[in-house]
Scaffold this motif. Structure first.
Motif, PDB file in Angstrom:
ATOM      1  N   UNK A 761       0.811  -1.195   0.000  1.00  0.00           N
ATOM      2  CA  UNK A 761       0.000   0.000   0.000  1.00  0.00           C
ATOM      3  C   UNK A 761       0.853   1.257   0.000  1.00  0.00           C
ATOM      4  N   UNK A 762       0.365   2.315  -0.651  1.00  0.00           N
ATOM      5  CA  UNK A 762       1.094   3.570  -0.745  1.00  0.00           C
ATOM      6  C   UNK A 762       1.026   4.305   0.591  1.00  0.00           C
ATOM      7  N   UNK A 763       2.208   4.770   1.051  1.00  0.00           N
ATOM      8  CA  UNK A 763       2.255   5.459   2.329  1.00  0.00           C
ATOM      9  C   UNK A 763       2.841   6.848   2.267  1.00  0.00           C
ATOM     10  N   UNK A 764       3.596   7.174   1.224  1.00  0.00           N
ATOM     11  CA  UNK A 764       4.174   8.505   1.122  1.00  0.00           C
ATOM     12  C   UNK A 764       4.571   8.791  -0.313  1.00  0.00           C
ATOM     13  N   UNK A 765       4.634  10.069  -0.656  1.00  0.00           N
ATOM     14  CA  UNK A 765       5.114  10.493  -1.968  1.00  0.00           C
ATOM     15  C   UNK A 765       6.023  11.700  -1.784  1.00  0.00           C
ATOM     16  N   UNK A 766       6.983  11.851  -2.679  1.00  0.00           N
ATOM     17  CA  UNK A 766       7.829  13.032  -2.759  1.00  0.00           C
ATOM     18  C   UNK A 766       7.778  13.540  -4.194  1.00  0.00           C
ATOM     19  N   UNK A 767       7.693  14.836  -4.370  1.00  0.00           N
ATOM     20  CA  UNK A 767       7.615  15.447  -5.691  1.00  0.00           C
ATOM     21  C   UNK A 767       8.790  16.397  -5.842  1.00  0.00           C
ATOM     22  N   UNK A 768       9.546  16.202  -6.889  1.00  0.00           N
ATOM     23  CA  UNK A 768      10.719  17.043  -7.128  1.00  0.00           C
ATOM     24  C   UNK A 768      10.636  17.569  -8.557  1.00  0.00           C
ATOM     25  N   UNK A 769      10.758  18.885  -8.697  1.00  0.00           N
ATOM     26  CA  UNK A 769      10.732  19.521 -10.012  1.00  0.00           C
ATOM     27  C   UNK A 769      11.990  20.340 -10.186  1.00  0.00           C
ATOM     28  N   UNK A 770      12.743  20.035 -11.225  1.00  0.00           N
ATOM     29  CA  UNK A 770      13.992  20.729 -11.477  1.00  0.00           C
ATOM     30  C   UNK A 770      13.742  22.029 -12.211  1.00  0.00           C
ATOM     31  N   UNK A 771      14.635  22.962 -12.035  1.00  0.00           N
ATOM     32  CA  UNK A 771      14.653  24.232 -12.765  1.00  0.00           C
ATOM     33  C   UNK A 771      13.356  25.012 -12.590  1.00  0.00           C
ATOM     34  N   UNK A 772      12.731  24.900 -11.437  1.00  0.00           N
ATOM     35  CA  UNK A 772      11.560  25.695 -11.123  1.00  0.00           C
ATOM     36  C   UNK A 772      11.925  26.689 -10.026  1.00  0.00           C
ATOM     37  N   UNK A 773      11.058  27.657  -9.829  1.00  0.00           N
ATOM     38  CA  UNK A 773      11.300  28.633  -8.775  1.00  0.00           C
ATOM     39  C   UNK A 773      11.267  27.997  -7.401  1.00  0.00           C
ATOM     40  N   UNK A 774      12.006  28.608  -6.453  1.00  0.00           N
ATOM     41  CA  UNK A 774      12.080  28.049  -5.107  1.00  0.00           C
ATOM     42  C   UNK A 774      10.710  27.991  -4.455  1.00  0.00           C
ATOM     43  N   UNK A 775       9.869  29.012  -4.675  1.00  0.00           N
ATOM     44  CA  UNK A 775       8.550  29.028  -4.051  1.00  0.00           C
ATOM     45  C   UNK A 775       7.685  27.880  -4.573  1.00  0.00           C
ATOM     46  N   UNK A 776       7.698  27.683  -5.893  1.00  0.00           N
ATOM     47  CA  UNK A 776       6.877  26.616  -6.464  1.00  0.00           C
ATOM     48  C   UNK A 776       7.367  25.239  -6.020  1.00  0.00           C
ATOM     49  N   UNK A 777       8.693  25.048  -5.994  1.00  0.00           N
ATOM     50  CA  UNK A 777       9.238  23.758  -5.566  1.00  0.00           C
ATOM     51  C   UNK A 777       8.896  23.486  -4.106  1.00  0.00           C
ATOM     52  N   UNK A 778       9.020  24.511  -3.272  1.00  0.00           N
ATOM     53  CA  UNK A 778       8.687  24.328  -1.852  1.00  0.00           C
ATOM     54  C   UNK A 778       7.210  24.013  -1.676  1.00  0.00           C
ATOM     55  N   UNK A 779       6.375  24.680  -2.461  1.00  0.00           N
ATOM     56  CA  UNK A 779       4.941  24.431  -2.366  1.00  0.00           C
ATOM     57  C   UNK A 779       4.613  22.989  -2.748  1.00  0.00           C
ATOM     58  N   UNK A 780       5.239  22.468  -3.808  1.00  0.00           N
ATOM     59  CA  UNK A 780       4.996  21.089  -4.217  1.00  0.00           C
ATOM     60  C   UNK A 780       5.533  20.102  -3.185  1.00  0.00           C
ATOM     61  N   UNK A 781       6.701  20.413  -2.582  1.00  0.00           N
ATOM     62  CA  UNK A 781       7.243  19.527  -1.547  1.00  0.00           C
ATOM     63  C   UNK A 781       6.304  19.439  -0.352  1.00  0.00           C
ATOM     64  N   UNK A 782       5.794  20.597   0.102  1.00  0.00           N
ATOM     65  CA  UNK A 782       4.893  20.588   1.241  1.00  0.00           C
ATOM     66  C   UNK A 782       3.543  19.963   0.896  1.00  0.00           C
ATOM     67  N   UNK A 783       3.105  20.118  -0.354  1.00  0.00           N
ATOM     68  CA  UNK A 783       1.883  19.443  -0.793  1.00  0.00           C
ATOM     69  C   UNK A 783       2.067  17.926  -0.703  1.00  0.00           C
ATOM     70  N   UNK A 784       3.234  17.438  -1.123  1.00  0.00           N
ATOM     71  CA  UNK A 784       3.506  15.999  -1.046  1.00  0.00           C
ATOM     72  C   UNK A 784       3.525  15.522   0.404  1.00  0.00           C
ATOM     73  N   UNK A 785       4.075  16.334   1.299  1.00  0.00           N
ATOM     74  CA  UNK A 785       4.083  15.956   2.716  1.00  0.00           C
ATOM     75  C   UNK A 785       2.663  15.858   3.248  1.00  0.00           C
ATOM     76  N   UNK A 786       1.804  16.820   2.858  1.00  0.00           N
ATOM     77  CA  UNK A 786       0.419  16.792   3.313  1.00  0.00           C
ATOM     78  C   UNK A 786      -0.294  15.535   2.821  1.00  0.00           C
ATOM     79  N   UNK A 787      -0.068  15.181   1.570  1.00  0.00           N
ATOM     80  CA  UNK A 787      -0.681  13.959   1.034  1.00  0.00           C
ATOM     81  C   UNK A 787      -0.169  12.744   1.788  1.00  0.00           C
TER      82      UNK A 787
END
Length: 916
Positions: A761-787
């Motif tokens: 069963x799925x228990x965690x995900x991490x999302x990493x996007x290269x060459x994006x702005x720091x704000x957008x990358x941080x937002x996606x990382x924290x979104x993955x933590x919330x999920x």
């Protein structure tokens, strides 16, 4: 033999074997001369076509001299004469000799079955070819865009109007039957009170039914007064359907299954013809097919018994009928003035091929194989090249269509693409050089002189035209290996199609064995379980058995034959003692009554009537199966995509749906069309069976209840209920499985890391996007933590999928690097499509075909393997997400060292030798 025909056509237009027939039609019987090998249905279709012809001629032209031996009542000769006379008037021919030769060639190709025009109009709207009409330009119809509010509004209005027409026809039909019931109730009664509602109970019941269906009391009263009016004849008038339209949609969104396509699917199913296209130019081309003059060339007629292709005759015929349709575009009639203006300005033609599937099947070429597909593509490339060459020649002599100057760059680009695509074709070198020469010649002439027609070739279906030619239209493989042969007594006997017999012989397959396999022996002799001997033992006489034997030729099953249809009712009563009610029961099964089992009946059916299961074709060999097996939807799409690359208009042949298929099935087809590169797609749904009924339970209405006496209200009490729920987080193991997926969404790289529990069963995900702005990358990382936290607290993955799939924001568009997801409407849409496919087996969210691979790379053994005691389940080590739903429960991992110690047990001597 026609002396003035081009030499290439003389061999294909021999003298005709004609006969006279009496044809039944609406106005009575008519005497008709037609080819002897033509079926009655074909002859009647040609007769109807002749009645629809326009008969006008230029003022200075002489009518054709009629002959009592004219074929099809002179319709073919009249059609050719009219084209030649108008063509002479408009400057298509140098003199009367050229015009006469043209008419003779048109008539010869039609009578030889090489080509046929579509159904025309005897009158209507047109821009007069010689009167110099000065009409306003055609009104530019607003294109329908599916992602535009205005386009969706127009589709909604079209859908509502269609539903209203359907309800109106249904209700009016029911109301008309009810009013006729009032008349019938009076007609069945006698006496002075037969029109009295109080004395005639049948009349009262009929009037009550009419009132329930919406008839006003005044209408019922007038119906009683007239007592002779019948409404059924006028209850179902012909209602004009909406014109054919094309709706333009973004290819990437449709491929991703965007819900906005639901409206288009509903409209296509309920409101008549609608095509989904992905480019405005394709929308114009598809809609032009509604008013372009039509004709089809019978490809199979250009192959002889030795499979030699009459190349020169084919090129002559394509050029001849391109010229004929261009004349028809100038002199023919249209349904309305707008279509007439468009036809005169753009001069679109709709020339297609017929007998395509039959032609390739007769050569033993399967369209599933690259060789057959390449040959088919070269045929269509040659077809397009010959038509373009003729159009460019006509433009040099008579001028280009009105908008060519504005569209010149686009048309020259199409010719350049056509040259490149034709050059890429492989095999059959005798066709490709001719096609390339013609395309290059047309392109050279078009650069300076233009093209006469905005479009020429197309792929479409026209049942009426197909019936007259005796072959299916468009780029379709044969749908069935069998056909019906009309016997002298009018009965139809099943047989193999001639092209199937020729194709099987080309593959070295015994045609007689194939016929016996597909159609059966059609005799009781040597049949297993049910034969003449066993039927005689069951009580049937030789006379009854002979009647059954005669019925086998045209029947389709033993139950159909061994029934009251072929056996005398009194005989059945005497032998089996059935009552009248049992004899007339719809589920009467005499074979079961005789004592035959279902397996015995099935075996006898297969022997006598052949194998109906398409998979049974594999018994004839792989080559025969590839040639004759039914086509899948994906196979049809692949064939269309390959061949419509060589036609001016996209393939407008609708995909056929069963009567019980709905919007979800259309959405799958839309997604398939968008992802596979089809230029257009339309659908048609079959009508429900006439005997279809819903099994609606008979539920009594709830009895009326008396209103309870009012009770003084009790004072309100506030009750607080506290429910405690355990909220416990299930943490992941320190060492855990998972997978990493790299992809690109709209040109932006995305990495998805997953972590799994021991059960997969799925228990965690991490999302990493290269060459994006720091704000957008941080937002996606924290979104993955919330999920991840939500998953560990027990939130089902389905909830997240339903919440985030189809969300729309940038970046979006094509997806690269993922074999199951090819387009997405946003990053979140892509992420949760990937997770749903990998962990929830949600293949409906995939928009690409997976390869048929085993997750473990191993085959399945014939016997279950013994599992060692300390073997680990493979799910403990293999990521469920990486395996994408493949079952790993039956796999185990055997410890390597233990297995080796059990197998290798060296003796002391052997140990000493190794030490030494």
């Amino acid at each position: 033999m026609m002396s003035s025909l081009p030499p290439a056509l003389i061999r294909l237009c021999p003298g005709l074997d004609l006969e006279g027939r009496e044809i039944e039609c609406a106005a009575g019987s008519r005497w008709l001369i037609c080819p002897r090998d033509m079926t009655m249905a074909q002859a009647e279709a040609w007769l109807d076509w002749g009645d629809s012809l326009a008969r006008d001629l230029p003022s200075d032209a002489q009518p054709r001299q009629r002959d009592e031996d004219d074929v099809f009542d002179g319709a073919v000769a009249d059609y050719a004469h009219r084209l030649s006379q108008w063509g002479l008037k408009l400057g298509y021919f140098r003199d009367k000799t050229d015009a006469a030769a043209f008419a003779e060639a048109i008539e010869a190709t039609m009578l030889a079955g090489l080509a046929a025009p579509g159904l025309g109009r005897a009158s209507g709207h047109r821009v007069h070819p010689t009167a110099g009409d000065r009409l306003p330009a055609a009104i530019e119809a607003a294109p329908l865009y599916l992602d535009d509010h205005g386009g969706r509004t127009m589709l909604s209005q079209r859908l509502v109007a269609a539903r209203g027409r359907h309800l109106s026809r249904h209700v009016s039909r029911q109301l008309a039957e009810a009013l006729d019931g009032v008349t019938d109730a009076i007609a069945r009664s006698e006496g002075d009170h037969r029109t009295s509602l109080r004395h005639n109970t049948a009349l009262a019941r009929a009037a009550a039914r009419a009132r329930r269906l919406g008839a006003s009391d005044m209408l019922i009263a007038r119906q009683i007064q007239s007592a002779a009016t019948h409404w059924s004849d006028s209850a179902d008038p012909e209602v004009a359907s909406d014109p054919f339209r094309a709706v333009i949609a973004p290819r990437d969104l449709v491929a991703a299954g965007d819900p906005m396509a639901v409206l288009a699917a509903e409209t296509a199913l309920e409101a008549g013809p609608l095509a989904l296209v992905f480019d405005p130019r394709e929308a114009e081309a598809v809609e032009a097919l509604a008013y372009a003059p039509r004709a089809a060339i019978h490809l199979a007629r250009f192959f002889d018994e030795s499979s030699r292709f009459a190349l020169d005759a084919f090129l002559e015929t394509v050029g001849l009928w391109t010229r004929a349709l261009d004349i028809e575009a100038a002199i023919g009639f249209s349904a309305d003035a707008d279509h007439a203006r468009r036809r005169a300005a753009q001069r679109p033609l709709a020339l297609t091929l017929a007998g395509f599937g039959e032609a390739l099947t007769a050569q033993g070429l399967s369209l599933r194989d690259s060789a057959g597909l390449d040959y088919a593509a070269q045929i269509f490339a040659l077809f397009e090249a010959a038509a373009l060459e003729t159009s460019s020649q006509l433009a040099g002599h008579l001028g280009a269509y009105d908008d060519f100057a504005a569209e010149k760059a686009e048309r020259l680009d199409w010719l350049s693409q056509l040259t490149w695509r034709t050059g890429e074709l492989k095999g059959h070198g005798d066709l490709k050089p001719h096609a390339l020469d013609l395309i290059q010649s047309a392109a050279k002439r078009a650069r300076s002189l233009g093209l006469r027609n905005s479009q020429i070739t197309a792929i479409y279906d026209d049942p009426e035209l197909a019936l007259r030619l005796g072959a299916r239209l468009g780029a379709q493989a044969i749908s069935d290996a069998t056909t019906q042969m009309e016997a002298g007594d009018g009965a139809f006997i099943p047989t193999l199609k001639p092209c199937v017999i020729a194709g099987l012989r080309a593959l070295g397959v015994d045609a007689y064995e194939a016929r016996r396999h597909l159609l059966g022996t059609r005799t009781l002799q040597d049949a297993p379980h049910i034969n003449a001997a066993t039927l005689k033992w069951k009580g049937l006489s030789d006379f009854e058995i002979s009647r059954l034997q005669d019925a086998l030729l045209t029947a389709s099953s033993l139950r159909e034959v061994i029934s009251p249809r072929c056996l005398d009712a009194n005989f059945i009563r005497d032998i089996w003692g059935l009552s009248e009610a049992e004899l007339n029961a719809p589920d009467l099964d005499l074979l079961t009554l005789m004592g035959f089992s279902a397996d015995e009946i099935a075996a006898a059916d297969a022997h006598i009537f052949g194998h109906r299961d398409p998979e049974a074709l594999k018994l004839l060999g792989d080559a025969a199966y590839n040639l004759l097996a039914p086509w899948s939807v994906k196979g049809q799409a692949a064939l269309r995509q390959r061949l419509e690359a060589f036609t001016d208009a996209p393939d407008a042949t609708p995909f056929a749906l069963d009567w019980d298929q709905g919007v979800s099935d259309v959405m799958k087809l839309y997604s398939l069309a968008a992802s596979s590169g089809l230029r257009a797609l339309s659908v048609t749904r079959a009508d429900a069976p006439p005997d279809f009924t819903l099994d609606i339970p008979d539920i009594d209405e709830a009895p009326r209840r008396l209103a309870p006496e009012p009770v003084a209200p009790e004072p309100a009490r506030i009750i607080e209920k506290v429910v405690e729920r355990a909220r416990q987080r299930t943490k992941l193991p320190d060492r855990r499985k998972g997978y990493i997926q790299k992809a690109g969404v709209g040109g932006h790289k995305v990495y998805i890391h997953t972590g799994e529990y021991e059960d997969g069963g799925l228990g965690e995900i991490f999302i990493d996007m290269h060459k994006e702005g720091a704000a957008f990358r941080s937002l996606m990382n924290n979104f993955a933590i919330a999920i991840s936290i939500g998953l560990q607290y027990g939130v089902p993955l389905d909830e997240f999928v339903d919440a985030f799939v189809f969300t729309r924001f940038e970046p979006a568009g094509p997806v690269t690097g993922n074999d199951r997801v090819k387009s997405a409407t946003s990053i979140l849409d892509y992420i949760f499509r990937e997770l749903a496919i990998s962990y929830l087996d949600r293949d409906d969210l995939a928009n690409a075909d997976p390869e048929a691979l085993n997750a473990d790379g191993l085959g399945h053994g014939d016997r279950p393997a013994e599992t060692p005691d300390d073997a680990l389940p493979a799910s403990h080590l293999i990521s469920k997400g990486f395996a994408r739903g493949a079952h790993t429960d039956n796999l185990v991992v055997v410890p390597f060292n233990r297995a080796r110690r059990e197998v290798v047990n060296p003796s002391p001597d052997a140990h000493d030798i190794e030490e030494g």
